[in-house]
Scaffold this active site. Structure first.
Site, PDB file in Angstrom:
ATOM      1  N   PHE A 224      40.384  42.726  81.211  1.00  0.00           N
ATOM      2  CA  PHE A 224      40.741  41.300  81.148  1.00  0.00           C
ATOM      3  C   PHE A 224      41.744  41.059  80.020  1.00  0.00           C
ATOM      4  O   PHE A 224      41.542  40.210  79.150  1.00  0.00           O
ATOM      5  CB  PHE A 224      39.495  40.400  80.993  1.00  0.00           C
ATOM      6  CG  PHE A 224      38.555  40.495  82.159  1.00  0.00           C
ATOM      7  CD1 PHE A 224      38.731  39.686  83.270  1.00  0.00           C
ATOM      8  CD2 PHE A 224      37.530  41.434  82.167  1.00  0.00           C
ATOM      9  CE1 PHE A 224      37.877  39.800  84.359  1.00  0.00           C
ATOM     10  CE2 PHE A 224      36.675  41.558  83.250  1.00  0.00           C
ATOM     11  CZ  PHE A 224      36.857  40.736  84.350  1.00  0.00           C
ATOM     12  N   HIS A 225      42.787  41.860  80.023  1.00  0.00           N
ATOM     13  CA  HIS A 225      43.859  41.672  79.060  1.00  0.00           C
ATOM     14  C   HIS A 225      45.103  42.407  79.559  1.00  0.00           C
ATOM     15  O   HIS A 225      45.028  43.184  80.524  1.00  0.00           O
ATOM     16  CB  HIS A 225      43.453  42.195  77.676  1.00  0.00           C
ATOM     17  CG  HIS A 225      43.073  43.632  77.665  1.00  0.00           C
ATOM     18  ND1 HIS A 225      41.771  44.066  77.634  1.00  0.00           N
ATOM     19  CD2 HIS A 225      43.832  44.752  77.730  1.00  0.00           C
ATOM     20  CE1 HIS A 225      41.743  45.379  77.659  1.00  0.00           C
ATOM     21  NE2 HIS A 225      42.980  45.824  77.723  1.00  0.00           N
ATOM     22  N   ALA A 226      46.215  42.151  78.886  1.00  0.00           N
ATOM     23  CA  ALA A 226      47.455  42.907  79.113  1.00  0.00           C
ATOM     24  C   ALA A 226      47.906  43.424  77.749  1.00  0.00           C
ATOM     25  O   ALA A 226      47.355  43.037  76.711  1.00  0.00           O
ATOM     26  CB  ALA A 226      48.514  41.997  79.724  1.00  0.00           C
TER      27      ALA A 226
END
Ligand code: T46
Length: 133
Positions: A49-51
């Site tokens: 749940f991130h970049a």
């Protein structure tokens, strides 16, 4: 254009068993500064749940399986990693989620940079703003 870029690693095994070799700038398309692995992940747990702003990675399920979702802000695609001879290349500016970990899953990640929390974009709206700049 698919977001899912899979690397197929040659299995150098023989009658004694399997062996896969990973080499930077050969079958791994960057210099490797960091290796980490996830294991004992609960079946109902989702991670990621991130970049990242500046990070290339290759993810390999060396045991068991899990499902990755990659999202570039326009498209979202899913892939199951379930073989040690399969690597998922994850470039910059790609939102990632990991789901459906098998109880025996060992997920190995090779990374092009040292750990840096300020490289993470953990808010989806911030990610969308970045890719639409
Ligand atoms: C990614 C996906 C695929 C460190 O201190 N050093 C490290 O090298 C890493 C990877 C993490 N950490 C710390 C940061 C957090 O306090 O370990 C804790 C758990 O990390 P995080 O919640 O970011 O874990 P995931 O599974 O959500 O994401 C990880 C990577 O962080 C990320 O870069 O792309 O795996």
């Amino acid at each position: 254009m698919s977001l899912i870029k899979l690397l197929n690693f040659q299995n150098l095994g023989d009658e004694r068993g399997d062996l896969i070799s990973l080499e930077q700038q050969k079958n791994i398309p960057f210099d490797v500064k960091r290796v980490y692995y996830l294991f004992n992940t609960g079946a109902s747990v989702a991670r990621g749940f991130h970049a990242h702003i500046n990070l290339e990675q290759v993810a390999i399920c060396v045991k068991g399986s899990c499902r990755f979702i990659l999202d570039n802000g326009e498209y979202r695609e899913s892939v199951i990693l379930n073989s040690p001879d399969l690597g998922l290349y994850i470039g910059n500016h790609q939102w990632r989620e990991m789901h459906d970990f098998s109880s025996d899953c060992v997920l190995l990640i090779l990374a092009s940079e040292y750990y840096c929390e300020s490289d993470y974009i953990r808010n989806y709206q911030e990610f969308i703003a970045l890719v639409n700049k």
